[in-house]
Design an enzyme around this catalytic site. Structure first.
Site, short mmCIF file in Angstrom:
data_model
loop_
_atom_site.label_atom_id
_atom_site.label_comp_id
_atom_site.label_asym_id
_atom_site.label_seq_id
_atom_site.Cartn_x
_atom_site.Cartn_y
_atom_site.Cartn_z
N ASP A 90 -17.43 7.04 -2.43
CA ASP A 90 -16.19 6.93 -1.67
C ASP A 90 -15.89 8.32 -1.10
O ASP A 90 -16.48 9.32 -1.54
CB ASP A 90 -15.05 6.46 -2.60
CG ASP A 90 -13.73 6.25 -1.86
OD1 ASP A 90 -13.75 6.07 -0.62
OD2 ASP A 90 -12.68 6.28 -2.52
N ARG B 145 0.88 -1.18 0.00
CA ARG B 145 0.00 0.00 0.00
C ARG B 145 0.90 1.22 0.00
O ARG B 145 1.72 1.39 0.92
CB ARG B 145 -0.92 -0.02 1.23
CG ARG B 145 -1.60 1.30 1.48
CD ARG B 145 -2.72 1.21 2.49
NE ARG B 145 -3.87 0.53 1.92
CZ ARG B 145 -5.13 0.70 2.34
NH1 ARG B 145 -5.40 1.53 3.33
NH2 ARG B 145 -6.11 0.04 1.78
N GLN C 195 -9.87 -3.93 -3.99
CA GLN C 195 -11.18 -3.42 -3.59
C GLN C 195 -12.19 -3.68 -4.70
O GLN C 195 -13.33 -4.11 -4.43
CB GLN C 195 -11.08 -1.91 -3.32
CG GLN C 195 -12.39 -1.27 -2.90
CD GLN C 195 -12.83 -1.72 -1.52
OE1 GLN C 195 -12.09 -1.60 -0.57
NE2 GLN C 195 -14.05 -2.23 -1.40
N CYS D 284 -16.55 1.72 0.04
CA CYS D 284 -15.40 0.85 0.34
C CYS D 284 -14.95 0.99 1.79
O CYS D 284 -14.23 0.14 2.30
CB CYS D 284 -14.26 1.13 -0.61
SG CYS D 284 -13.75 2.86 -0.64
N HIS E 235 -7.08 0.80 -6.83
CA HIS E 235 -7.36 -0.07 -5.68
C HIS E 235 -7.97 -1.36 -6.25
O HIS E 235 -9.15 -1.65 -6.06
CB HIS E 235 -8.32 0.62 -4.73
CG HIS E 235 -8.27 0.10 -3.32
ND1 HIS E 235 -7.53 -0.99 -2.95
CD2 HIS E 235 -8.90 0.53 -2.18
CE1 HIS E 235 -7.69 -1.21 -1.65
NE2 HIS E 235 -8.51 -0.31 -1.16
N ARG F 199 -13.50 -8.58 0.82
CA ARG F 199 -12.08 -8.32 0.61
C ARG F 199 -11.29 -9.61 0.87
O ARG F 199 -10.37 -9.95 0.13
CB ARG F 199 -11.57 -7.20 1.54
CG ARG F 199 -12.19 -5.83 1.29
CD ARG F 199 -11.78 -5.26 -0.05
NE ARG F 199 -10.36 -5.19 -0.22
CZ ARG F 199 -9.56 -4.21 0.26
NH1 ARG F 199 -10.11 -3.18 0.88
NH2 ARG F 199 -8.27 -4.24 0.05
#
Ligand code: CP
Length: 303
Positions: free
Chosen positions: A222, A101, A131, A262, A128, A290
């Site tokens: 988001d 990340r 995700q 998310c 992402h 996830r």
């Protein structure tokens, strides 16, 4: 062959389908464990905080017989204490997989080029992808993907990019509604449109959120201010006025529409409490998925 997943484009639509089929099977038998990572070590290099991504990846690696090693943001110093090439070169001597990340997408590319082991994007400023895998799995579970409409309301950011490309490849009609200056970039729209053309879906940018959400089957949002954008928060709050996913907006969607986020959410900004906690919300399924999606991805990569 070493195969990395730095963007959702590193997987064809058909490969995303294979991973998600595998995730659905594994989810049905949650106690089942795999052996695809038996004896292997995964290094988790995280430059930003995380709840869902860290926990789900650590569990996924363990569930497949592997050993996760986590490096927290202050320990990493990626690009500060050491170059990504030096980190990658060393990590590749100890570990069999890097899950990273980071802020800058180029760090992932530099780790992949220097480590000699697969690198998986656990969020960057550009994408992402994991995700998006969990999101599409969740949409499959809540009414299906093909021929249904997904409306993303908000910033044309990393989450929007990965989601649009993955969902378009599943035959969804994807609408993205952003204020002026925050639209998804044209290259990503083109990539999503190409995938939609092959799957029977479509992609459109619809600036008016009321129009974009009309009769949608899935409404997704988001945060307006992502990690690293804190200095822009005040301006963004002004610019996104009218784009909150609230009861009024969701009322324009299909009566049985799912609401997705998310997480983490900035409650009262991009989404209201009553929608996030309401009966249409599937955000906890997303979070759970996830684990299933990433476990399936890792099993598929190392099969
Ligand atoms: N959605 C997501 O990536 O959550 P975390 O930041 O908690 O990992």
């Amino acid at each position: 062959m070493t195969r990395s997943v730095l963007t959702v484009c590193d997987l064809s639509s058909s490969e995303i389908g294979q991973v998600l089929d595998r995730a659905r099977e594994a989810k049905q038998d949650r106690r089942r464990r795999g052996t695809e990572l038996e004896g292997l070590t995964a290094l988790l290099i995280f430059q930003k905080p995380s709840l869902r991504t860290r926990v789900s990846f650590e569990l996924a690696v363990s569930n497949l017989g592997g050993r996760p090693l986590y490096l927290s943001p202050p320990e990493v110093g990626l690009g500060e204490r050491e170059t990504p090439e030096d980190v990658g070169g060393v990590a590749g001597r100890y570990c069999d997989l890097i899950i990273c990340r980071t802020f800058d997408q180029s760090n992932l590319e530099r780790l992949a080029a220097s480590s000699g082991v697969p690198v998986v994007n656990a969020l960057s400023d550009w994408e992402h992808p994991c995700q998006a895998l969990a999101d599409v799995l969740t949409i499959r579970e809540h009414g299906g993907t093909t021929g249904r409409t997904l409306t993303y309301v908000g910033d044309g950011n990393n989450v929007a990019r990965s989601l649009a490309i993955a969902a378009a490849g599943e035959g969804m009609d994807v609408r993205i509604s952003s204020p002026s200056g925050y639209e998804l970039d044209s290259a990503s729209v083109t990539e999503a449109s190409n995938r939609a053309a092959a799957s029977g879906g479509s992609v459109s940018l619809v600036s008016d959120p009321d129009v974009a959400v009309s009769r949608a089957d899935v409404v997704y949002t988001d945060t307006w201010t992502s990690m690293g954008q804190e200095l822009e928060a005040k301006q963004r709050l002004e610019d996104f006025t009218g784009y909150q996913v609230d009861v009024d907006l969701v009322g324009k969607a299909s009566p049985d529409a799912s609401v997705m986020h998310c997480l983490p959410a900035h409650r009262g900004e991009e989404i209201s409490d009553d929608v996030l906690d309401g009966p249409r919300s599937v955000v906890l399924d997303q979070a759970e998925n996830r684990l299933h999606a990433q476990q399936a991805l890792l099993a598929w990569l190392f099969a």
